[in-house]
Enzyme design. Structure first.
Site, PDB file in Angstrom:
ATOM      1  CD  GLU A   1     -13.353 -11.343   5.608  1.00 12.39           C
ATOM      2  OE1 GLU A   1     -13.323 -11.996   4.569  1.00 12.39           O
ATOM      3  OE2 GLU A   1     -12.882 -10.300   5.358  1.00 12.39           O
TER       4      GLU A   1
ATOM      5  CG  ASP B   1     -14.106  -7.704   3.775  1.00 13.29           C
ATOM      6  OD1 ASP B   1     -14.658  -8.469   2.869  1.00 13.29           O
ATOM      7  OD2 ASP B   1     -14.949  -7.246   4.669  1.00 13.29           O
TER       8      ASP B   1
ATOM      9  CG  ASP C   1     -11.232  -3.138   5.148  1.00  9.30           C
ATOM     10  OD1 ASP C   1     -10.790  -4.176   5.316  1.00  9.30           O
ATOM     11  OD2 ASP C   1     -12.266  -2.722   5.268  1.00  9.30           O
TER      12      ASP C   1
ATOM     13  CD  GLU D   1     -10.378  -3.873  11.612  1.00 11.44           C
ATOM     14  OE1 GLU D   1      -9.732  -4.733  12.583  1.00 11.44           O
ATOM     15  OE2 GLU D   1      -9.948  -2.669  11.468  1.00 11.44           O
TER      16      GLU D   1
ATOM     17  CE1 TYR E   1     -15.172  -5.017   1.970  1.00  9.26           C
ATOM     18  CE2 TYR E   1     -13.712  -3.115   1.672  1.00  9.26           C
ATOM     19  CZ  TYR E   1     -14.342  -4.071   2.538  1.00  9.26           C
ATOM     20  OH  TYR E   1     -14.049  -4.169   3.886  1.00  9.26           O
TER      21      TYR E   1
ATOM     22  NE  ARG F   1     -16.815  -2.199   6.842  1.00 12.31           N
ATOM     23  CZ  ARG F   1     -16.890  -3.562   6.612  1.00 12.31           C
ATOM     24  NH1 ARG F   1     -15.936  -4.211   6.119  1.00 12.31           N
ATOM     25  NH2 ARG F   1     -17.675  -4.250   7.362  1.00 12.31           N
TER      26      ARG F   1
ATOM     27  CG  HIS G   1     -11.050   0.586  -1.935  1.00  7.16           C
ATOM     28  ND1 HIS G   1     -11.998   0.488  -0.747  1.00  7.16           N
ATOM     29  CD2 HIS G   1      -9.896  -0.067  -1.955  1.00  7.16           C
ATOM     30  CE1 HIS G   1     -11.175  -0.430   0.143  1.00  7.16           C
ATOM     31  NE2 HIS G   1      -9.855  -0.779  -0.727  1.00  7.16           N
TER      32      HIS G   1
END
Ligand SMILES: [Zn+2]
Ligand SMILES: [Zn+2]
Ligand SMILES: [Zn+2]
Ligand SMILES: [Zn+2]
Length: 736
Positions: free
Chosen positions: A9, A82, A84, A86, A298, A300, A344
């Site tokens: 992205e 990413d 997650d 989103e 990462y 988040r 994660h």
């Protein structure tokens, strides 16, 4: 034909990945989301299973076409947004556009943008995760249903442009309730008594603990004085000396919430700034000859898990840098919360070879500070505990019992690398049991109990996390939204509700008590997690939610009182004696006479610590002096808000605009930006040192530091009916 096309992205990620994957792969960016719910309508087909109507975001058609063209030339497609929810949504939206090409589409979960991280992901690509996407959709739709219905209600009842949100309003409620608690708080007096004794090795300070076998807590000066008088008559000796070892464990490596809290505590970074900086460290930083590389994993995440190779690397680093005595015999293992996503990892440096020292030349000051914090926290998490020796000396005299205590650091352990706010070290003189003591001095001291403190960004995020509200991807946004909406302002680092924030909160709590409640919001978050785990259906959750919501909403539409007519204030109009009412205008809440338009009296007001309204004197002094006649300038309120006027009016008619409080950006200029109105009516901003300084600005400056480069203000810009905050220095921009 290329072996594969990798789509991520962000352009920064493209640069980092390109260098590593070489010529076999094409790498392209979607530049954020390509689809979203429409702006102009609800965009959720409620009757039709709450299906979202995603539309292509303006300007993204071109991006999609480019991605399609690149995809045609590739054998396989890898989607690497990413890792997650989103990012999953972005991946799905891209996949929908590309699936017509009938090429294999894979998902890359890039937890670290390093050679190892990228190659491993490419070697073991995963599939798109439909459950994760379902969960993201459910959240997006829930937020839309609430925001899209509540906000217009506030426009109708209070003023245009306000907003309410599912999670944001809960955070606002916490802040407002804390404010009310503070207002209702009655401080209570109490006293403490310290006694200084003489020993052979020096003075010993002890606290009075018990009298006649019971804890003593004098409430008044009289009680304290009586105790002091009695203490003077007693003779004292040491009854017991106790030594205890206290061990302090290192904290777990960072997850999103703890990183945001510590960055605020130690560096005074807002959660938003922290996430922006962390994003850059994750996406890759250019390191001279080495090229671009992701410096941290990462950012988040709610998992404290650490890959075993990284644990080994940390242990080797500790042994080499600090020596064996700082290395625990076995690695420390930390436990995540039960809601954590265990795929994660914690936030850690991708390589301990890249010490903060070595990166100095490549990072900005703020990036380096954050990286340094992450580095220390991670290495410290694999170091030995800190050991203290605590000494307690028990003293008795007459019917009194006293205690002197001291703490000495025996072995610093992880504290050499990661200092914490420790209780101040204090050593006691060496004393023995049975030793007699001579009284030197008695120090009674008055105190008052304190109201609960306002939230800071750090303590608010901790509270949201503890209550199970929000997730790693949302904390920063929740905090920044309520600040940007003008519901909350920062005062000396503490979050304080504005008058508007309190008014809006009262309305929402009165009509949606269940919706903006912490327990309910936490259960919804859990339900969203359950969708991701496949334990619950999206449509079923939305249906349940909407049924109750719709009823309450309809009721509120009818019953909610309009604040447009104003709220009674209990303050008498200084001009005519009638009651003044609180109204919400462009510049916030103010008092206006209820007899408007016959009486046009208005006043600004503030609240005292008890929450009572205090009218701001109309001719408020400012310390500024009229340059024409030397009399003081005072603040007046006119049609366009407040301005400065000479107190010598009408003899002297000098007026000046109020300063924005924003320093002139010209190098070395001591001036401030003043708001001015051109004869055409257009507002502009000019340096107070004009005409010596020629700085002039036609856009509104916002007194807000640039989160990217630290420039002192941002500029409000309108483009195609959208509003942005733009940094005049580095070009940073975000939609308002
Ligand atoms: Zn009046
Ligand atoms: Zn004057
Ligand atoms: Zn200037
Ligand atoms: Zn900037």
């Amino acid at each position: 034909m290329k072996k594969g096309l990798i789509i991520v992205e962000s352009p920064t990620k493209v640069r980092t990945i390109k260098k590593i994957v070489g010529k076999d792969f094409e790498v392209a960016a979607s530049v954020g989301h390509i689809k979203d719910l429409p702006k102009s309508r609800l965009g959720v087909k409620i009757e039709n299973g709450f299906e979202p109507e995603y539309v292509t975001i303006k300007g993204k058609r071109e991006v999609i076409n480019k991605l399609k063209a690149a995809a045609k030339k590739a054998a396989e497609i890898y989607l690497g947004p990413d890792p997650d929810r989103e990012g999953e949504a972005i991946a799905w939206h891209i996949a929908e556009e590309l699936k017509g090409l009938k090429k294999p589409i894979r998902r890359l979960l890039l937890y670290e943008l390093t050679e190892k991280g990228i190659k491993e992901a490419l070697a073991r690509p995963s599939e798109l995760d439909p459950l994760k996407f379902e969960s993201q959709k459910a959240r997006r739709i829930l937020d839309r249903l609430v925001g899209y219905n509540l906000s217009p209600l506030l426009w109708e009842k209070v003023k245009r442009g306000l907003s309410a949100g599912r999670v944001q309003s809960v955070a606002l409620r916490l802040i407002c309730e804390r404010e009310r608690e503070r207002e209702a708080f009655e401080p209570e007096e109490y006293w403490t008594i310290e006694v200084v004794f003489e020993t052979q090795a020096g003075p010993l300070v002890a606290k009075l603990k018990r009298y006649q076998g019971r804890p003593v807590k004098p409430k008044t000066e009289k009680e304290a004085k009586a105790l002091v008088a009695a203490l003077k008559k007693a003779s004292f000796s040491i009854t017991k000396v106790e030594r205890k070892e206290i061990r302090r464990k290192p904290p777990a490596p960072f997850i999103t919430s703890t990183l945001q809290q510590e960055a605020w505590r130690r560096l005074r970074f807002s959660a938003k700034k922290t996430m922006l900086l962390a994003q850059r460290l994750y996406e890759g930083v250019e390191l001279g000859e080495e090229g671009a590389v992701g410096l941290i994993t990462y950012m988040r995440t709610d998992s404290v898990r650490v890959a075993s190779e990284a644990v080994e690397e940390a242990r080797a680093f500790v042994a080499e840098t600090f020596g064996q005595e700082f290395l625990p015999p076995k690695p420390h293992v930390y436990k995540s919360r039960k809601t954590a996503q265990e795929a994660h990892e914690a936030i850690r440096p991708t390589s301990l070879q890249r010490t903060p020292e070595k990166l100095k030349a490549y990072l900005s000051k703020d990036e380096l500070a954050l990286y340094d914090l992450i580095f220390r926290r991670f290495v410290a998490s694999q170091m030995v505990e800190a050991r203290f020796e605590r000494t307690e000396v028990h003293i008795a005299g007459g019917e009194f019992e006293l205690l002197a205590s001291g703490t000495v650091l025996v072995h610093p352990g992880f504290l050499v690398l990661y200092r914490q706010e420790e209780e101040a070290e204090k050593s006691l003189p060496p004393v023995k049991e049975g030793e007699g003591l001579r009284l030197l001095e008695i120090k009674p001291e008055q105190h008052f109990t304190q109201p609960p403190p306002r939230y800071t960004e750090a303590s608010l995020i901790r509270t949201l996390e503890e209550k199970g509200i929000g997730r790693p991807s949302t904390y920063a946004q929740i905090v920044s939204t309520i600040k940007e909406r003008g519901y909350v302002e920062t005062e000396k680092g503490y979050l304080k509700p504005t008058e508007l924030g309190l008014l809006v909160n009262d309305l929402l709590v009165a009509h949606f008590p269940h919706l903006i409640e912490t327990g309910f919001t936490a259960r919804l978050e859990e339900a969203l997690d359950e969708i991701e785990e496949g334990k619950r259906q999206r449509v079923e959750l939305l249906k349940d939610f909407y049924q109750t919501f719709e009823d309450i909403l309809n009721k509120a539409r009818e019953e909610m009182a309009s604040l447009k007519a104003g709220v009674p204030s209990g303050i008498k109009c200084p001009a005519c004696g009638e009651e003044m009412i609180i109204r919400v205008g462009k510049a916030g809440a103010f008092l206006a006479c209820s007899r408007y338009p016959e009486c046009k009296e208005t006043r600004d007001y503030v609240r005292d610590e008890k929450g009572s309204i205090k009218v701001v004197e109309k001719n408020r002094q400012t310390g500024e002096v009229c340059e024409k006649c030397g009399r003081p300038m005072v603040v007046k309120r006119g049609r366009f808000g407040e301005f400065l006027a000479c107190s010598g009016y009408p003899e002297c008619r000098n007026t000046k605009p109020l300063s924005t409080g924003i320093p002139c950006p010209k190098e070395g200029c001591p001036g401030q930006l003043l708001k001015r109105r051109a004869r055409t009516g257009k507002i502009y901003y000019r340096c107070s040192k004009a005409p010596e300084c020629d700085f002039i600005l036609w856009q509104e400056p916002l007194k807000e530091e640039c989160p990217a480069c630290g420039a002192p203000f941002l500029i409000r810009k309108k483009e195609r009916r959208k509003e942005f905050k733009v940094c005049p220095k580095c070009g940073y921009r975000e939609e308002i």
